[in-house]
Design a protein around this motif. Sequence first.
Motif, PDB file in Angstrom:
ATOM      1  N   VAL A 255      -0.678  56.711 218.738  1.00 56.55           N
ATOM      2  CA  VAL A 255      -1.410  56.159 219.897  1.00 56.55           C
ATOM      3  C   VAL A 255      -2.245  57.295 220.511  1.00 56.55           C
ATOM      4  O   VAL A 255      -1.879  57.856 221.544  1.00 56.55           O
ATOM      5  CB  VAL A 255      -0.439  55.582 220.960  1.00 56.55           C
ATOM      6  CG1 VAL A 255      -1.164  54.585 221.869  1.00 56.55           C
ATOM      7  CG2 VAL A 255       0.775  54.918 220.352  1.00 56.55           C
ATOM      8  N   PRO A 256      -3.384  57.617 219.886  1.00 54.66           N
ATOM      9  CA  PRO A 256      -4.110  58.843 220.262  1.00 54.66           C
ATOM     10  C   PRO A 256      -4.594  58.863 221.706  1.00 54.66           C
ATOM     11  O   PRO A 256      -4.668  59.933 222.307  1.00 54.66           O
ATOM     12  CB  PRO A 256      -5.302  58.878 219.291  1.00 54.66           C
ATOM     13  CG  PRO A 256      -5.043  57.850 218.258  1.00 54.66           C
ATOM     14  CD  PRO A 256      -4.029  56.894 218.784  1.00 54.66           C
ATOM     15  N   ASP A 257      -4.925  57.713 222.297  1.00 56.24           N
ATOM     16  CA  ASP A 257      -5.487  57.777 223.654  1.00 56.24           C
ATOM     17  C   ASP A 257      -4.418  57.636 224.743  1.00 56.24           C
ATOM     18  O   ASP A 257      -4.736  57.522 225.924  1.00 56.24           O
ATOM     19  CB  ASP A 257      -6.598  56.719 223.829  1.00 56.24           C
ATOM     20  CG  ASP A 257      -6.122  55.323 223.429  1.00 56.24           C
ATOM     21  OD1 ASP A 257      -4.962  55.228 222.957  1.00 56.24           O
ATOM     22  OD2 ASP A 257      -6.890  54.355 223.591  1.00 56.24           O
ATOM     23  N   ALA A 258      -3.139  57.683 224.372  1.00 55.22           N
ATOM     24  CA  ALA A 258      -2.074  57.517 225.376  1.00 55.22           C
ATOM     25  C   ALA A 258      -1.659  58.862 225.958  1.00 55.22           C
ATOM     26  O   ALA A 258      -1.907  59.915 225.373  1.00 55.22           O
ATOM     27  CB  ALA A 258      -0.871  56.856 224.726  1.00 55.22           C
ATOM     28  N   THR A 259      -1.012  58.805 227.134  1.00 53.12           N
ATOM     29  CA  THR A 259      -0.456  60.031 227.741  1.00 53.12           C
ATOM     30  C   THR A 259       1.061  60.000 227.606  1.00 53.12           C
ATOM     31  O   THR A 259       1.716  59.054 228.062  1.00 53.12           O
ATOM     32  CB  THR A 259      -0.828  60.106 229.242  1.00 53.12           C
ATOM     33  OG1 THR A 259      -2.243  60.014 229.356  1.00 53.12           O
ATOM     34  CG2 THR A 259      -0.345  61.406 229.858  1.00 53.12           C
ATOM     35  N   PHE A 260       1.595  61.047 226.977  1.00 52.52           N
ATOM     36  CA  PHE A 260       3.050  61.200 226.851  1.00 52.52           C
ATOM     37  C   PHE A 260       3.464  62.479 227.559  1.00 52.52           C
ATOM     38  O   PHE A 260       2.800  63.511 227.409  1.00 52.52           O
ATOM     39  CB  PHE A 260       3.459  61.304 225.375  1.00 52.52           C
ATOM     40  CG  PHE A 260       3.206  60.054 224.576  1.00 52.52           C
ATOM     41  CD1 PHE A 260       4.068  58.967 224.663  1.00 52.52           C
ATOM     42  CD2 PHE A 260       2.114  59.973 223.736  1.00 52.52           C
ATOM     43  CE1 PHE A 260       3.836  57.814 223.921  1.00 52.52           C
ATOM     44  CE2 PHE A 260       1.872  58.820 222.992  1.00 52.52           C
ATOM     45  CZ  PHE A 260       2.737  57.745 223.090  1.00 52.52           C
ATOM     46  N   HIS A 261       4.548  62.414 228.323  1.00 52.17           N
ATOM     47  CA  HIS A 261       5.156  63.615 228.896  1.00 52.17           C
ATOM     48  C   HIS A 261       6.502  63.815 228.218  1.00 52.17           C
ATOM     49  O   HIS A 261       7.182  62.834 227.888  1.00 52.17           O
ATOM     50  CB  HIS A 261       5.426  63.442 230.392  1.00 52.17           C
ATOM     51  CG  HIS A 261       4.188  63.201 231.206  1.00 52.17           C
ATOM     52  ND1 HIS A 261       3.457  64.224 231.749  1.00 52.17           N
ATOM     53  CD2 HIS A 261       3.562  62.053 231.569  1.00 52.17           C
ATOM     54  CE1 HIS A 261       2.433  63.721 232.423  1.00 52.17           C
ATOM     55  NE2 HIS A 261       2.472  62.403 232.324  1.00 52.17           N
TER      56      HIS A 261
END
Length: 321
Positions: free
Chosen positions: A90-96
């Motif tokens: 999911v390249p455009d997602a933000t993961f922390h």
Amino acid sequence: MNFLPKLLDTVADRTVVPGYSKLGFLLRRRQWQPLPADSLRGKRALVTGANSGLGKATAARLAELGATVHLVVRNVEKGEAARADLARRVPDATFHVDRCDVSCLADVREFAQRLQAEHDTVDVLVHNAGVLPPHRQETPEGNEVTLATHVLGPHLLTTLLLPALRRGGDARVVFVSSGGMYARPLHDEDPQYARGEYQGAAAYARTKRMQVVLAGSWARRLTGSPGIAVHAMHPGWAATPGVTDSLPRFARLMGPLLRDPDQGADTVVWLAAATEGGRRSGSFWHDRAPRPEHYLGRTRESEQQRERFLDYCDRTVGLTQ
Ligand SMILES: NC(=O)c1ccc[n+]([C@@H]2O[C@H](COP(=O)([O-])OP(=O)(O)OC[C@H]3O[C@@H](n4cnc5c(N)ncnc54)[C@H](OP(=O)(O)O)[C@@H]3O)[C@@H](O)[C@H]2O)c1
């Protein structure tokens, strides 16, 4: 659901193998509507144990639906490796990546404080982290490890995140339990499994039953404050490192009948994102449908037992004396 699909669904559920395996998922999926593509856009989701198996699949699907996803992990290196995989999917997602050993109450307190210092709102909290230890182990705080991981940590984390969960106005808390809990009653008289011969599979199932009771108690506690729905669910049987490492014979026997992690995670994601089912607090779900909490009379608990258990959880995590 129409009569015939509903009948097939119920038969598959009660006969266990067809319902819990990939077959049940494929049968039921034909009745489902896809979730709207952007249903979690702008939402913040926390998934414990997100570096592996169902947690990682859940994180991917939540991100695909638009959520910012926090991978809550006990091992940051594994969390970063998962983040790299997820970013490819999911390249455009933000993961922390957030470090927190959910079996450690001090860690949970520290994490909840850190998270809320940085973020106002939590919309989705998935209690997914799970263990099936071969022998009885205690955390450094003196709690039996399945109880600490599946029950005490999640109970404290839910409590501490209530302000952030309330702020979003439509939050979902999901306890990932297991169909194994059907065989076990609520052991409120010995939550730490201090008596009798300890078996890892029994400890796992006992604490998975406790998760279902706890989710129901939370739903009742929050009845007067709409905006947070609390669910328990079971994923069926999915091929994950947890299953292949802890139950190798079972994994070999079931082989291609096991669900893939995305299929196992489907109901968690649906509960997080769907408007109708997702807001129906206090049920036990499997494959997007509420399921009975008991099939055997001997596993039923009384209201008094539920209260005693909740008091125990409150006291043990330090919420009451
Ligand atoms: N797969 C199935 O068929 C199935 C069936 C019924 C229920 N479930 C439930 O689904 C959930 C996920 O299981 P899975 O099959 O995906 O197993 P898994 O691949 O072993 O994943 C379990 C995850 O939990 C993490 N974890 C364990 N203890 C933790 C702790 N104290 N703090 C933070 N994270 C911790 C693990 O981290 P590490 O990598 O660091 O160990 C791992 O990421 C579990 O709750 C399990 O009971 C699974």
